[in-house]
Motif scaffolding. Structure first.
Motif, PDB file in Angstrom:
ATOM      1  N   ARG A  74       0.365   2.186  -0.837  1.00 15.39           N
ATOM      2  CA  ARG A  74      -0.764   1.754  -0.798  1.00 15.39           C
ATOM      3  C   ARG A  74      -1.776   2.162  -1.643  1.00 15.39           C
ATOM      4  N   ILE A  75      -1.869   3.511  -2.617  1.00 13.37           N
ATOM      5  CA  ILE A  75      -2.676   3.692  -3.451  1.00 13.37           C
ATOM      6  C   ILE A  75      -2.967   2.796  -4.623  1.00 13.37           C
ATOM      7  N   CYS A  76      -3.950   2.685  -5.003  1.00 12.07           N
ATOM      8  CA  CYS A  76      -4.592   1.804  -6.039  1.00 12.07           C
ATOM      9  C   CYS A  76      -5.011   2.560  -7.269  1.00 12.07           C
ATOM     10  N   VAL A  77      -4.625   2.412  -8.664  1.00 10.04           N
ATOM     11  CA  VAL A  77      -5.039   2.801  -9.766  1.00 10.04           C
ATOM     12  C   VAL A  77      -5.777   1.928 -10.373  1.00 10.04           C
ATOM     13  N   ILE A  78      -7.172   2.237 -10.506  1.00 10.31           N
ATOM     14  CA  ILE A  78      -7.945   1.397 -11.111  1.00 10.31           C
ATOM     15  C   ILE A  78      -7.978   1.458 -12.749  1.00 10.31           C
ATOM     16  N   THR A  79      -7.712   0.424 -13.493  1.00 10.98           N
ATOM     17  CA  THR A  79      -7.549   0.373 -14.914  1.00 10.98           C
ATOM     18  C   THR A  79      -8.528  -0.808 -15.489  1.00 10.98           C
ATOM     19  N   PRO A 136      -7.122   2.879  -0.050  1.00  2.00           N
ATOM     20  CA  PRO A 136      -7.635   1.979   0.840  1.00  2.00           C
ATOM     21  C   PRO A 136      -7.336   2.431   2.284  1.00  2.00           C
ATOM     22  N   LYS A 137      -8.168   2.303   3.034  1.00  2.21           N
ATOM     23  CA  LYS A 137      -7.887   2.658   4.607  1.00  2.21           C
ATOM     24  C   LYS A 137      -6.515   1.738   5.170  1.00  2.21           C
ATOM     25  N   PHE A 138      -5.641   2.527   6.024  1.00  2.00           N
ATOM     26  CA  PHE A 138      -4.527   2.041   6.280  1.00  2.00           C
ATOM     27  C   PHE A 138      -4.709   0.603   6.804  1.00  2.00           C
ATOM     28  N   GLU A 139      -5.342   0.222   7.901  1.00  3.25           N
ATOM     29  CA  GLU A 139      -5.492  -0.913   8.097  1.00  3.25           C
ATOM     30  C   GLU A 139      -5.799  -2.065   7.343  1.00  3.25           C
ATOM     31  N   GLU A 140      -6.554  -1.517   6.271  1.00  7.29           N
ATOM     32  CA  GLU A 140      -6.943  -2.493   5.156  1.00  7.29           C
ATOM     33  C   GLU A 140      -6.427  -2.983   3.970  1.00  7.29           C
ATOM     34  N   SER A 141      -5.042  -1.867   3.784  1.00  5.60           N
ATOM     35  CA  SER A 141      -4.108  -1.933   2.730  1.00  5.60           C
ATOM     36  C   SER A 141      -3.485  -3.421   2.412  1.00  5.60           C
ATOM     37  N   LYS A 142      -3.367  -4.054   3.466  1.00  6.27           N
ATOM     38  CA  LYS A 142      -2.618  -5.382   3.298  1.00  6.27           C
ATOM     39  C   LYS A 142      -3.851  -6.502   2.837  1.00  6.27           C
ATOM     40  N   SER A 143      -5.203  -6.305   3.365  1.00  5.09           N
ATOM     41  CA  SER A 143      -6.112  -7.389   2.983  1.00  5.09           C
ATOM     42  C   SER A 143      -6.755  -7.122   1.831  1.00  5.09           C
ATOM     43  N   ILE A 144      -6.425  -5.849   0.884  1.00  3.99           N
ATOM     44  CA  ILE A 144      -7.678  -5.511   0.058  1.00  3.99           C
ATOM     45  C   ILE A 144      -7.074  -6.382  -1.404  1.00  3.99           C
ATOM     46  N   THR A 145      -5.795  -7.239  -1.208  1.00  3.72           N
ATOM     47  CA  THR A 145      -5.543  -7.777  -2.425  1.00  3.72           C
ATOM     48  C   THR A 145      -6.139  -9.476  -2.059  1.00  3.72           C
ATOM     49  N   GLU A 146      -6.486  -9.666  -0.962  1.00  2.57           N
ATOM     50  CA  GLU A 146      -7.022 -11.189  -0.900  1.00  2.57           C
ATOM     51  C   GLU A 146      -7.978 -11.612  -1.765  1.00  2.57           C
ATOM     52  N   ARG A 159     -12.050  -1.573  -1.671  1.00  4.12           N
ATOM     53  CA  ARG A 159     -12.530  -0.378  -0.480  1.00  4.12           C
ATOM     54  C   ARG A 159     -11.648   0.498  -0.106  1.00  4.12           C
ATOM     55  N   GLY A 160     -12.069   1.694  -0.203  1.00  2.00           N
ATOM     56  CA  GLY A 160     -11.303   3.015  -0.010  1.00  2.00           C
ATOM     57  C   GLY A 160     -12.072   4.242  -0.691  1.00  2.00           C
ATOM     58  N   ARG A 161     -11.159   5.220  -0.245  1.00  2.00           N
ATOM     59  CA  ARG A 161     -11.425   6.552  -0.552  1.00  2.00           C
ATOM     60  C   ARG A 161     -11.331   6.819  -2.101  1.00  2.00           C
ATOM     61  N   LEU A 162     -12.090   7.418  -2.587  1.00  3.31           N
ATOM     62  CA  LEU A 162     -11.955   7.894  -4.082  1.00  3.31           C
ATOM     63  C   LEU A 162     -10.850   8.994  -4.153  1.00  3.31           C
TER      64      LEU A 162
END
Length: 181
Positions: free
Chosen positions: A44-49, A148-158, A116-119
């Motif tokens: 679930r880690i996201c790398v922003i590029t 991202p928060k664990f409970e939001e990890s699936k919905s962040i890609t919406e 959304r999530g923690r930096l």
């Protein structure tokens, strides 16, 4: 070349292509062609590029400087994360600015989180050598890592585009007589 496409038939895919799913946010904050790429790992880690089509990655652009100082009271460099539960991490919304890129032609670009999530961390290497942002945008030239928060990890890609959807957006842009949308 700024693009780092998926591996061709018969070759070994890159580390990014093997372990990350590419998601895209086109025209961030309504600014045409200012596209961001989010590399999402299975943990679930996201790398922003920056996406391949971002103006900073186009030929002729020279990055003068990069700043993680978002406002007088907020610097992403002050982010200090510790422990199992990532205490102290700055919380980001989808539109939260991560950094500002200043080009030698006077243009200024703000890179947003898009998720959304923690930096977890920012890439301080691009402060000292901004050219790696252009040379290797999906690897060494990343902007930040967000968890991202664990409970939001699936919905962040919406609200994000898949690789195929993003390629369709690029085709529409090149075929459009005037890029106003």
């Amino acid at each position: 070349m700024a693009t780092e496409p998926a591996a061709a038939e018969g070759t070994v895919p890159s580390l990014v292509d093997r372990y990350f799913t590419r998601w895209y946010k086109a025209d961030v904050k309504g600014k045409p062609c200012e596209d961001h790429c989010i590399l999402q790992h299975s943990n679930r880690i996201c790398v922003i590029t920056l996406a391949e089509s971002h103006p900073v990655l186009q030929s002729g652009k020279t990055i003068k400087s990069i700043s993680y100082q978002i406002s007088t009271n907020c610097s992403r460099l002050q982010n200090k994360v510790s422990g199992k539960f990532k205490r102290g991490a700055q919380f980001l919304t989808e539109l939260a600015p991560l950094c500002k890129i200043y080009c030698s032609d006077g243009e200024e670009y703000t890179v947003s989180s898009c998720v959304r999530g923690r930096l977890m961390e920012v890439n301080e290497n691009i402060l000292h050598k901004p050219s790696i942002l252009q040379e290797k945008p999906s690897t060494e030239g990343y902007i930040a890592v967000v968890l991202p928060k664990f409970e939001e990890s699936k919905s962040i890609t919406e609200g994000l585009l898949t690789q195929k959807q993003y390629e369709e957006v690029l085709v529409k842009r090149t075929n459009a007589p005037t890029a106003t949308s």
